[in-house]
Design an enzyme around this catalytic site. Structure first.
Site, PDB file in Angstrom:
ATOM      1  N   SER A  18    -104.024 -40.257   2.652  1.00 28.31           N
ATOM      2  CA  SER A  18    -104.248 -38.835   2.994  1.00 28.31           C
ATOM      3  C   SER A  18    -105.727 -38.577   3.315  1.00 28.31           C
ATOM      4  CB  SER A  18    -103.749 -37.908   1.882  1.00 28.31           C
ATOM      5  OG  SER A  18    -104.565 -37.987   0.745  1.00 28.31           O
ATOM      6  N   ASN A  19    -106.631 -39.283   2.660  1.00 27.95           N
ATOM      7  CA  ASN A  19    -108.056 -39.118   3.011  1.00 27.95           C
ATOM      8  C   ASN A  19    -108.348 -39.699   4.388  1.00 27.95           C
ATOM      9  OD1 ASN A  19    -109.827 -37.809   0.871  1.00 27.95           O
ATOM     10  ND2 ASN A  19    -108.532 -39.166  -0.363  1.00 27.95           N
ATOM     11  N   MET A  95    -108.060 -50.182  -3.205  1.00 26.20           N
ATOM     12  CA  MET A  95    -107.940 -50.490  -4.620  1.00 26.20           C
ATOM     13  C   MET A  95    -108.572 -51.827  -5.013  1.00 26.20           C
ATOM     14  SD  MET A  95    -106.618 -47.780  -5.648  1.00 26.20           S
ATOM     15  CE  MET A  95    -106.055 -48.109  -7.326  1.00 26.20           C
ATOM     16  N   ARG A  96    -109.632 -52.175  -4.341  1.00 21.32           N
ATOM     17  CA  ARG A  96    -110.344 -53.401  -4.705  1.00 21.32           C
ATOM     18  C   ARG A  96    -111.816 -53.069  -4.901  1.00 21.32           C
ATOM     19  NH1 ARG A  96    -107.861 -58.174  -3.072  1.00 21.32           N
ATOM     20  NH2 ARG A  96    -109.869 -59.195  -2.918  1.00 21.32           N
ATOM     21  N   HIS A 114    -114.090 -40.394  -4.670  1.00 20.52           N
ATOM     22  CA  HIS A 114    -113.611 -40.617  -6.032  1.00 20.52           C
ATOM     23  C   HIS A 114    -113.110 -39.289  -6.611  1.00 20.52           C
ATOM     24  CE1 HIS A 114    -113.364 -42.616  -9.910  1.00 20.52           C
ATOM     25  NE2 HIS A 114    -113.918 -41.531 -10.442  1.00 20.52           N
ATOM     26  N   ASP A 150    -118.219 -47.256  -8.915  1.00 18.72           N
ATOM     27  CA  ASP A 150    -118.409 -45.807  -8.719  1.00 18.72           C
ATOM     28  C   ASP A 150    -119.795 -45.336  -9.173  1.00 18.72           C
ATOM     29  OD1 ASP A 150    -115.749 -45.623  -7.776  1.00 18.72           O
ATOM     30  OD2 ASP A 150    -115.003 -45.474  -9.820  1.00 18.72           O
TER      31      ASP A 150
HETATM   32  C1  GRF Z   1    -107.759 -40.462  -3.764  1.00 19.81           C
HETATM   33  O1  GRF Z   1    -107.562 -39.659  -4.891  1.00 19.81           O
HETATM   34  C2  GRF Z   1    -109.154 -41.019  -3.761  1.00 19.81           C
HETATM   35  O2  GRF Z   1    -110.091 -40.159  -4.326  1.00 19.81           O
HETATM   36  C3  GRF Z   1    -109.014 -42.251  -4.620  1.00 19.81           C
HETATM   37  O3  GRF Z   1    -107.749 -42.773  -4.280  1.00 19.81           O
HETATM   38  C4  GRF Z   1    -106.911 -41.731  -3.802  1.00 19.81           C
HETATM   39  C5  GRF Z   1    -106.457 -42.139  -2.453  1.00 19.81           C
HETATM   40  O4  GRF Z   1    -105.533 -41.236  -1.902  1.00 19.81           O
HETATM   41  N1  GRF Z   1    -110.107 -43.156  -4.387  1.00 19.81           N
HETATM   42  P1  GRF Z   1    -105.160 -41.335  -0.369  1.00 19.81           P
HETATM   43  O5  GRF Z   1    -104.622 -42.744  -0.126  1.00 19.81           O
HETATM   44  O6  GRF Z   1    -106.374 -41.060   0.442  1.00 19.81           O
HETATM   45  O7  GRF Z   1    -104.080 -40.299  -0.158  1.00 19.81           O
END
Ligand code: GRF
Length: 221
Positions: A18-19, A95-96, A114, A150
């Site tokens: 989604s981001n 996720m790495r 984050h 982070d």
């Molecule tokens: C988001 O909450 C972002 O802050 C975190 O992982 C999530 C990813 O969501 N790092 P998306 O895949 O962008 O929907």
């Protein structure tokens, strides 16, 4: 010749994206003088890859299996990104943990989003941790990536209240809405050449800041 060339962004993802979508939309709507050039995932079935393809953006799965080490994997990623002339790497639900191999290939050119107000609640499951801690406020942070988890210099933060009766899902959704505002804004500031890292601080140059919607970074002057 002489035309302004858009900043080419490479987005690293692992999931729903989604981001990523918020970045694609901001670039397409010209709210951001950049374009998403390539999306790379460490998961073959990440929905983010599908989102990219729907917008005609190159979407690549780079398999972590078989690369031997985290550094070797990051060197594959760096190769893919450098070959495509990427000027900014955006981690968006990737996720790495990235290694110095990737960071050195893109010094001061990797951002992450984050879902908490760093330095509170780094790492994973941070909305749940904020609830368990009894925090009244959490939020979202866009920061440059350094070699810690982070810990890099903060670009933009937004505060989000924790409401009575919140669940991990409801708090995550409220934070996510804000993530989708601040990530494109941070990229816009970067693309305009308006961000400078000074030690732990990110300085926002005047012109870029003036047009900004919300600015927790330190404005210049
Ligand atoms: C988001 O909450 C972002 O802050 C975190 O992982 C999530 C990813 O969501 N790092 P998306 O895949 O962008 O929907």
């Amino acid at each position: 010749m002489g035309d302004t060339v858009d900043l080419a962004i490479g987005v690293l993802v692992s999931g729903r994206g989604s981001n990523l979508q918020s970045l694609i939309d901001a670039c397409e709507a010209r709210r951001c003088p950049a374009r998403v050039r390539v999306v790379v995932s460490d998961k073959p079935d990440a929905f983010a890859l599908e989102r990219a393809r729907r917008h005609g953006i190159e979407a690549i799965f780079v398999d972590p299996k078989g690369s031997g080490s985290r550094e070797a994997y990051d060197s594959l990623l760096a190769g893919v990104l450098l070959e495509r002339g990427i000027g900014l790497v955006c981690l968006a639900g990737f996720m790495r943990l990235v290694t110095p191999t990737l960071i050195r290939a893109f010094p001061g050119r990797i951002m992450n989003i984050h879902p908490a107000l760093l330095p509170a609640f780094p790492g994973l499951h941070v909305q749940r941790k904020a609830l368990e801690h009894g925090a009244r406020f959490s939020g979202a942070t866009v920061h440059f990536v350094d070699e810690g988890v982070d810990t890099g210099p903060i670009i933009i933060q937004v505060v989000v209240p924790v409401l009575p009766g919140d669940t991990e899902e409801s708090l995550s959704a409220r934070i996510l809405e804000q993530e989708h505002r601040i990530y494109p804004e941070a990229v816009r500031l970067f693309a305009k050449g308006g961000l400078r890292i000074e030690g732990r601080r990110v300085i926002v140059a005047g012109a870029a800041a003036a047009a900004g919607v919300l600015l927790n970074p330190v404005p210049e002057g």
